[in-house]
Structure formats: C-alpha cells, structure tokens
Write a protein that holds these residues in place. Sequence first.
Motif, PDB file in Angstrom:
ATOM      1  N   ARG A  69      43.025   2.807  15.093  1.00  0.00           N
ATOM      2  CA  ARG A  69      42.101   2.292  14.072  1.00  0.00           C
ATOM      3  C   ARG A  69      40.787   1.888  14.727  1.00  0.00           C
ATOM      4  O   ARG A  69      40.773   1.257  15.788  1.00  0.00           O
ATOM      5  N   TRP A  70      39.689   2.246  14.090  1.00  0.00           N
ATOM      6  CA  TRP A  70      38.354   1.858  14.522  1.00  0.00           C
ATOM      7  C   TRP A  70      37.755   0.981  13.443  1.00  0.00           C
ATOM      8  O   TRP A  70      37.733   1.359  12.267  1.00  0.00           O
ATOM      9  N   SER A  71      37.280  -0.200  13.812  1.00  0.00           N
ATOM     10  CA  SER A  71      36.665  -1.101  12.853  1.00  0.00           C
ATOM     11  C   SER A  71      35.791  -2.096  13.609  1.00  0.00           C
ATOM     12  O   SER A  71      36.234  -2.667  14.608  1.00  0.00           O
ATOM     13  N   ALA A  72      34.573  -2.281  13.142  1.00  0.00           N
ATOM     14  CA  ALA A  72      33.648  -3.275  13.690  1.00  0.00           C
ATOM     15  C   ALA A  72      33.466  -3.145  15.203  1.00  0.00           C
ATOM     16  O   ALA A  72      33.424  -4.135  15.921  1.00  0.00           O
ATOM     17  N   GLY A  73      33.387  -1.899  15.698  1.00  0.00           N
ATOM     18  CA  GLY A  73      33.138  -1.678  17.118  1.00  0.00           C
ATOM     19  C   GLY A  73      34.333  -1.891  18.020  1.00  0.00           C
ATOM     20  O   GLY A  73      34.201  -1.966  19.235  1.00  0.00           O
ATOM     21  N   VAL A  74      35.530  -1.986  17.426  1.00  0.00           N
ATOM     22  CA  VAL A  74      36.749  -2.212  18.203  1.00  0.00           C
ATOM     23  C   VAL A  74      37.760  -1.107  17.883  1.00  0.00           C
ATOM     24  O   VAL A  74      38.004  -0.795  16.720  1.00  0.00           O
ATOM     25  N   LEU A  75      38.339  -0.537  18.942  1.00  0.00           N
ATOM     26  CA  LEU A  75      39.387   0.462  18.803  1.00  0.00           C
ATOM     27  C   LEU A  75      40.726  -0.237  18.999  1.00  0.00           C
ATOM     28  O   LEU A  75      40.944  -0.881  20.022  1.00  0.00           O
ATOM     29  N   ALA A 134      33.960  -1.194  22.184  1.00  0.00           N
ATOM     30  CA  ALA A 134      32.986  -0.219  22.666  1.00  0.00           C
ATOM     31  C   ALA A 134      31.767  -0.998  23.143  1.00  0.00           C
ATOM     32  O   ALA A 134      30.928  -1.399  22.362  1.00  0.00           O
ATOM     33  N   ALA A 135      31.712  -1.244  24.436  1.00  0.00           N
ATOM     34  CA  ALA A 135      30.617  -2.069  24.996  1.00  0.00           C
ATOM     35  C   ALA A 135      29.368  -1.222  25.191  1.00  0.00           C
ATOM     36  O   ALA A 135      29.427  -0.092  25.569  1.00  0.00           O
TER      37      ALA A 135
END
Length: 135
Positions: A69-75, A134-135
Amino acid sequence: MPENKNEPWEYTLYIPNDLRAVTVARRTLRLILTMHGLVCLVDTAELLAAELVSNAVRHTNGPAALRVRWSAGVLRIGAWDADPGPPEPPGELGLLGEEGRGLALVKACADLWGWQPLARHGNRGKFVWCELAAA
C-alpha cells in the motif's frame, strides 16, 4: 498521462504455501513500484517483502498474501498468513545461523514494523508489516 505520486493505491497478491512464491512476490513488487515511479524504493522493498513472505511460507502450512500500500509518501509492505500466533522475535543480525534473522533484517531496514492478529470471514491469522518512507 503521468500519475500523481500522492494518490494512494494498494495491491494484494495471494500466494500458495510454496517457497517459489517468494520470488514471485519479489518480482511482482518490483514491477508495481517501477510502474508507480518508486524505483528508489525497489531494492529495500524487495528485500523486506522477501523476508516477510518467506516467513509466512516457511512457518505456516496454509496460504499467504503479500499486501502493498502507498499512502501519504509511505510504502507499507505486509504479509498475511493463517497462523494467528505472534512472529518469532527479531534475532541479532550478527548471529551465524539463518533462522530468526528475517525480522532482524526487517527491523534494521524498515522505518517502522509490527504485526497484528487478524480474523476475517471466519479465517484467523496474522499480518506482519513494515513501512518505508520515500525520503
């Protein structure tokens, strides 16, 4: 049309209790992340998914699933399996043995990880997950 990287998405891959499923899960995850423009996360995400799926397949007798799941820049990468018991606690990465190193690797490489028991549609099990930002 380029995709908006801020749009959330989710995939679930149901897998049999078969060690070959680990390779299928890794390659599927690589394709998903590449198609969504997240190549920067592929190597670490593949390693983490392989550990989670490997644990689900090795330590249980039933089917499993990989959820991404990908949401708000976080995997968030997670593996479901049919065993409701807690996962083995993370071992030390410095130990020579292979057993117990999987979750230590997850703990070392992920920004966050955890697990939760699950009960859905009469099925019991657990979901072990980790997150990469995702930095």
